[in-house]
Design a protein around this motif. Structure first.
Motif, PDB file in Angstrom:
ATOM      1  N   ASP A   1       0.861  -1.186   0.000  1.00 25.66           N
ATOM      2  CA  ASP A   1       0.000   0.000   0.000  1.00 25.66           C
ATOM      3  C   ASP A   1       0.897   1.234   0.000  1.00 25.66           C
ATOM      4  OD1 ASP A   1      -1.891   2.114   0.785  1.00 25.66           O
ATOM      5  OD2 ASP A   1      -3.236   0.466   1.296  1.00 25.66           O
ATOM      6  N   ASP A   2       0.557   2.236  -0.806  1.00 24.04           N
ATOM      7  CA  ASP A   2       1.381   3.443  -0.870  1.00 24.04           C
ATOM      8  C   ASP A   2       1.068   4.423   0.262  1.00 24.04           C
ATOM      9  OD1 ASP A   2      -1.150   3.871  -2.118  1.00 24.04           O
ATOM     10  OD2 ASP A   2      -0.397   5.723  -3.004  1.00 24.04           O
ATOM     11  N   ASP A   3       0.028   4.156   1.046  1.00 24.03           N
ATOM     12  CA  ASP A   3      -0.367   5.024   2.150  1.00 24.03           C
ATOM     13  C   ASP A   3       0.335   4.569   3.433  1.00 24.03           C
ATOM     14  OD1 ASP A   3      -1.717   6.283   4.308  1.00 24.03           O
ATOM     15  OD2 ASP A   3      -3.518   6.516   3.090  1.00 24.03           O
ATOM     16  N   ALA A   4       1.268   5.378   3.916  1.00 26.90           N
ATOM     17  CA  ALA A   4       2.055   5.002   5.091  1.00 26.90           C
ATOM     18  C   ALA A   4       1.181   4.818   6.321  1.00 26.90           C
ATOM     19  CB  ALA A   4       3.130   6.063   5.367  1.00 26.90           C
ATOM     20  N   ALA A   5       0.124   5.630   6.464  1.00 22.78           N
ATOM     21  CA  ALA A   5      -0.760   5.512   7.632  1.00 22.78           C
ATOM     22  C   ALA A   5      -1.500   4.180   7.618  1.00 22.78           C
ATOM     23  CB  ALA A   5      -1.755   6.674   7.649  1.00 22.78           C
ATOM     24  N   VAL A   6      -1.938   3.742   6.447  1.00 24.62           N
ATOM     25  CA  VAL A   6      -2.609   2.447   6.338  1.00 24.62           C
ATOM     26  C   VAL A   6      -1.626   1.334   6.668  1.00 24.62           C
ATOM     27  CG1 VAL A   6      -3.694   0.818   4.742  1.00 24.62           C
ATOM     28  CG2 VAL A   6      -4.320   3.235   4.669  1.00 24.62           C
ATOM     29  N   ARG A   7      -0.413   1.429   6.149  1.00 23.71           N
ATOM     30  CA  ARG A   7       0.586   0.391   6.439  1.00 23.71           C
ATOM     31  C   ARG A   7       0.869   0.302   7.933  1.00 23.71           C
ATOM     32  NH1 ARG A   7       3.579   2.807   2.264  1.00 23.71           N
ATOM     33  NH2 ARG A   7       5.295   3.279   3.710  1.00 23.71           N
ATOM     34  N   GLU A   8       0.957   1.449   8.592  1.00 27.51           N
ATOM     35  CA  GLU A   8       1.247   1.441  10.031  1.00 27.51           C
ATOM     36  C   GLU A   8       0.113   0.777  10.803  1.00 27.51           C
ATOM     37  OE1 GLU A   8       2.301   4.576  13.681  1.00 27.51           O
ATOM     38  OE2 GLU A   8       1.859   5.319  11.658  1.00 27.51           O
ATOM     39  N   MET A   9      -1.130   1.123  10.485  1.00 24.61           N
ATOM     40  CA  MET A   9      -2.285   0.573  11.210  1.00 24.61           C
ATOM     41  C   MET A   9      -2.405  -0.926  10.983  1.00 24.61           C
ATOM     42  SD  MET A   9      -5.601  -0.545  10.385  1.00 24.61           S
ATOM     43  CE  MET A   9      -6.987  -0.990  11.419  1.00 24.61           C
ATOM     44  N   VAL A  10      -2.313  -1.355   9.710  1.00 26.46           N
ATOM     45  CA  VAL A  10      -2.482  -2.774   9.403  1.00 26.46           C
ATOM     46  C   VAL A  10      -1.306  -3.585   9.949  1.00 26.46           C
ATOM     47  CG1 VAL A  10      -2.702  -4.473   7.562  1.00 26.46           C
ATOM     48  CG2 VAL A  10      -3.902  -2.286   7.381  1.00 26.46           C
ATOM     49  N   SER A  11      -0.089  -3.052   9.856  1.00 27.52           N
ATOM     50  CA  SER A  11       1.078  -3.760  10.383  1.00 27.52           C
ATOM     51  C   SER A  11       0.961  -3.980  11.890  1.00 27.52           C
ATOM     52  CB  SER A  11       2.361  -2.986  10.063  1.00 27.52           C
ATOM     53  OG  SER A  11       2.639  -3.010   8.694  1.00 27.52           O
ATOM     54  N   HIS A  12       0.438  -2.983  12.599  1.00 25.28           N
ATOM     55  CA  HIS A  12       0.246  -3.120  14.049  1.00 25.28           C
ATOM     56  C   HIS A  12      -0.704  -4.273  14.351  1.00 25.28           C
ATOM     57  CE1 HIS A  12      -0.168  -1.897  18.261  1.00 25.28           C
ATOM     58  NE2 HIS A  12      -1.474  -2.031  18.111  1.00 25.28           N
ATOM     59  N   THR A  13      -1.806  -4.351  13.602  1.00 26.08           N
ATOM     60  CA  THR A  13      -2.770  -5.435  13.807  1.00 26.08           C
ATOM     61  C   THR A  13      -2.154  -6.785  13.456  1.00 26.08           C
ATOM     62  OG1 THR A  13      -4.607  -3.944  13.331  1.00 26.08           O
ATOM     63  CG2 THR A  13      -5.054  -6.313  13.193  1.00 26.08           C
ATOM     64  N   LEU A  14      -1.387  -6.831  12.380  1.00 26.26           N
ATOM     65  CA  LEU A  14      -0.724  -8.079  11.993  1.00 26.26           C
ATOM     66  C   LEU A  14       0.185  -8.587  13.112  1.00 26.26           C
ATOM     67  CD1 LEU A  14       0.234  -7.205   8.305  1.00 26.26           C
ATOM     68  CD2 LEU A  14      -1.253  -9.092   8.999  1.00 26.26           C
ATOM     69  N   THR A  15       1.011  -7.701  13.625  1.00 25.96           N
ATOM     70  CA  THR A  15       1.950  -8.094  14.687  1.00 25.96           C
ATOM     71  C   THR A  15       1.207  -8.543  15.944  1.00 25.96           C
ATOM     72  OG1 THR A  15       3.565  -6.498  13.835  1.00 25.96           O
ATOM     73  CG2 THR A  15       3.909  -7.326  16.063  1.00 25.96           C
ATOM     74  N   ALA A  16       0.130  -7.849  16.272  1.00 28.57           N
ATOM     75  CA  ALA A  16      -0.634  -8.171  17.489  1.00 28.57           C
ATOM     76  C   ALA A  16      -1.361  -9.505  17.375  1.00 28.57           C
ATOM     77  CB  ALA A  16      -1.643  -7.056  17.777  1.00 28.57           C
ATOM     78  N   THR A  17      -1.583  -9.979  16.153  1.00 28.59           N
ATOM     79  CA  THR A  17      -2.302 -11.243  15.966  1.00 28.59           C
ATOM     80  C   THR A  17      -1.382 -12.384  15.531  1.00 28.59           C
ATOM     81  OG1 THR A  17      -2.901 -10.476  13.724  1.00 28.59           O
ATOM     82  CG2 THR A  17      -4.539 -10.187  15.480  1.00 28.59           C
ATOM     83  N   GLY A  18      -0.077 -12.211  15.754  1.00 24.72           N
ATOM     84  CA  GLY A  18       0.856 -13.314  15.549  1.00 24.72           C
ATOM     85  C   GLY A  18       1.466 -13.415  14.162  1.00 24.72           C
ATOM     86  N   TRP A  19       1.330 -12.370  13.355  1.00 24.97           N
ATOM     87  CA  TRP A  19       1.910 -12.373  12.017  1.00 24.97           C
ATOM     88  C   TRP A  19       3.238 -11.611  12.003  1.00 24.97           C
ATOM     89  CZ3 TRP A  19      -0.315 -14.392   7.445  1.00 24.97           C
ATOM     90  CH2 TRP A  19      -1.609 -14.903   7.588  1.00 24.97           C
ATOM     91  N   GLU A  20       4.126 -12.014  11.132  1.00 20.32           N
ATOM     92  CA  GLU A  20       5.278 -11.185  10.800  1.00 20.32           C
ATOM     93  C   GLU A  20       4.874 -10.312   9.615  1.00 20.32           C
ATOM     94  OE1 GLU A  20       9.877 -11.460   9.100  1.00 20.32           O
ATOM     95  OE2 GLU A  20       8.805 -13.281   9.703  1.00 20.32           O
ATOM     96  N   ALA A  21       5.077  -9.005   9.740  1.00 22.77           N
ATOM     97  CA  ALA A  21       4.614  -8.074   8.711  1.00 22.77           C
ATOM     98  C   ALA A  21       5.772  -7.581   7.848  1.00 22.77           C
ATOM     99  CB  ALA A  21       3.907  -6.888   9.359  1.00 22.77           C
ATOM    100  N   LEU A  22       5.597  -7.694   6.542  1.00 21.95           N
ATOM    101  CA  LEU A  22       6.497  -7.075   5.573  1.00 21.95           C
ATOM    102  C   LEU A  22       5.729  -5.966   4.867  1.00 21.95           C
ATOM    103  CD1 LEU A  22       8.189 -10.169   3.868  1.00 21.95           C
ATOM    104  CD2 LEU A  22       9.139  -8.718   5.667  1.00 21.95           C
ATOM    105  N   GLU A  23       6.401  -4.868   4.527  1.00 17.30           N
ATOM    106  CA  GLU A  23       5.730  -3.747   3.891  1.00 17.30           C
ATOM    107  C   GLU A  23       6.356  -3.411   2.546  1.00 17.30           C
ATOM    108  OE1 GLU A  23       5.279  -0.287   6.325  1.00 17.30           O
ATOM    109  OE2 GLU A  23       4.860  -1.441   8.152  1.00 17.30           O
ATOM    110  N   ALA A  24       5.515  -2.931   1.637  1.00 15.80           N
ATOM    111  CA  ALA A  24       5.983  -2.438   0.339  1.00 15.80           C
ATOM    112  C   ALA A  24       5.055  -1.305  -0.078  1.00 15.80           C
ATOM    113  CB  ALA A  24       5.979  -3.552  -0.705  1.00 15.80           C
ATOM    114  N   GLU A  25       5.637  -0.246  -0.648  1.00 13.43           N
ATOM    115  CA  GLU A  25       4.840   0.933  -1.013  1.00 13.43           C
ATOM    116  C   GLU A  25       4.256   0.876  -2.424  1.00 13.43           C
ATOM    117  OE1 GLU A  25       9.243   2.208  -1.422  1.00 13.43           O
ATOM    118  OE2 GLU A  25       8.018   0.857  -0.200  1.00 13.43           O
ATOM    119  N   ASN A  26       4.629  -0.129  -3.181  1.00 12.15           N
ATOM    120  CA  ASN A  26       4.028  -0.325  -4.503  1.00 12.15           C
ATOM    121  C   ASN A  26       4.303  -1.753  -4.969  1.00 12.15           C
ATOM    122  OD1 ASN A  26       6.590  -0.389  -6.149  1.00 12.15           O
ATOM    123  ND2 ASN A  26       6.754   1.713  -5.388  1.00 12.15           N
ATOM    124  N   GLY A  27       3.699  -2.124  -6.101  1.00  9.08           N
ATOM    125  CA  GLY A  27       3.835  -3.495  -6.573  1.00  9.08           C
ATOM    126  C   GLY A  27       5.250  -3.889  -6.930  1.00  9.08           C
TER     127      GLY A  27
END
Length: 259
Positions: free
Chosen positions: A172-198
């Motif tokens: 996702d190119d939206d940093a705020a969305v990445r931060e929110m979703v990554s937080h939820t991923l980590t809290a639910t037992g996922w390892e989160a990787l991020e990318a700002e575009n395809g």
């Protein structure tokens, strides 16, 4: 670059074409091996192979290309398209996504697996609208932005394996969305990787195959649609579940296509 795959949409009817609509359904005669060899020799660098089961769509694309001085050969099935691709070794191939028997993805995989044809650029054609196209390209679920936390956790639970290391790639190119979703991923037992575009996402996947992909559709550099095309072209990646992040709620028809 060589071997690139693109996705475009074409008009269903050309301006001024209504009066001659009956001519669109004509079938091109089968070309002989000698005719194909001659075309390959004379059309080097400007031959385009159009693969589409819809006679009208083939005619539309052919007329558009011929107006720009391309040499055009058409095929109505994936099997015929592969045969002609070998005979012609075209400069470019346009390929319909939705075809019976052998669909566009199967043709694309065959092309990329062939050492002679793998570097031929392929343009994927679709008549679908953007959201429907995304789901036809292999998305397995969707989330509406702004993402609801409970809905996100519910979707993640369907793909999480408690006894395995689970990695989610968030594109996702939206940093705020990445931060929110990554937080939820980590809290639910996922390892989160991020990318700002395809494009960055594909680079991440070259070193780490994720369990799940969360994908925004509208991004700069490489959007979600083109990313899905690349994902489906790879035998190693095409079975990875993809959850689309969409800025608008979906209609009943959109959900039917997705299901």
């Amino acid at each position: 670059g060589l071997g690139s795959t693109f996705t475009i949409r074409v008009p269903a009817v050309l301006p001024g074409a209504a009066a001659g609509a009956q001519t669109l359904a004509r079938e091109e005669p089968t070309k002989t091996p000698s005719e194909l060899a001659a075309m390959r020799a004379t059309g080097a660098g400007r031959t385009v192979l159009v693969i589409d089961d819809d006679a009208e769509a083939r005619e539309i694309v052919e007329r558009l290309l011929r107006s720009d001085d391309f040499l055009v050969v058409t095929a109505s099935t994936g099997e015929e398209g592969l045969r002609l691709a070998h005979a012609l070794q075209p400069a470019v191939i346009t390929l319909d996504v939705m075809m019976p028997d052998m669909d566009g993805w199967a043709v694309l995989r065959a092309l990329k697996a062939d050492p002679v044809l793998r570097d031929v650029p392929v343009v994927m054609l679709t008549m679908l609208d953007d959201k429907s196209k995304g789901y036809s390209l292999g998305a397995t679920d969707y989330l509406v932005k702004p993402v609801d936390g409970d809905r996100l956790r519910g979707v993640l639970s369907r793909y999480h394996e408690p006894d395995a290391a689970c990695t989610a790639l968030l594109v996702d190119d939206d940093a705020a969305v990445r931060e929110m979703v990554s937080h939820t991923l980590t809290a639910t037992g996922w390892e989160a990787l991020e990318a700002e575009n395809g494009r960055v996402a594909l680079e991440r996947m070259a070193t780490c195959r994720p369990t799940l992909i969360l994908l925004d559709l509208m991004m700069p550099v490489m959007d979600g649609f083109d990313f899905l095309v690349e994902l489906h072209a790879s035998p190693d990646w095409r079975d990875i579940p993809v959850v689309v992040l969409t800025a608008k709620d979906l209609t009943a028809e959109d959900r039917r296509i997705l299901s």
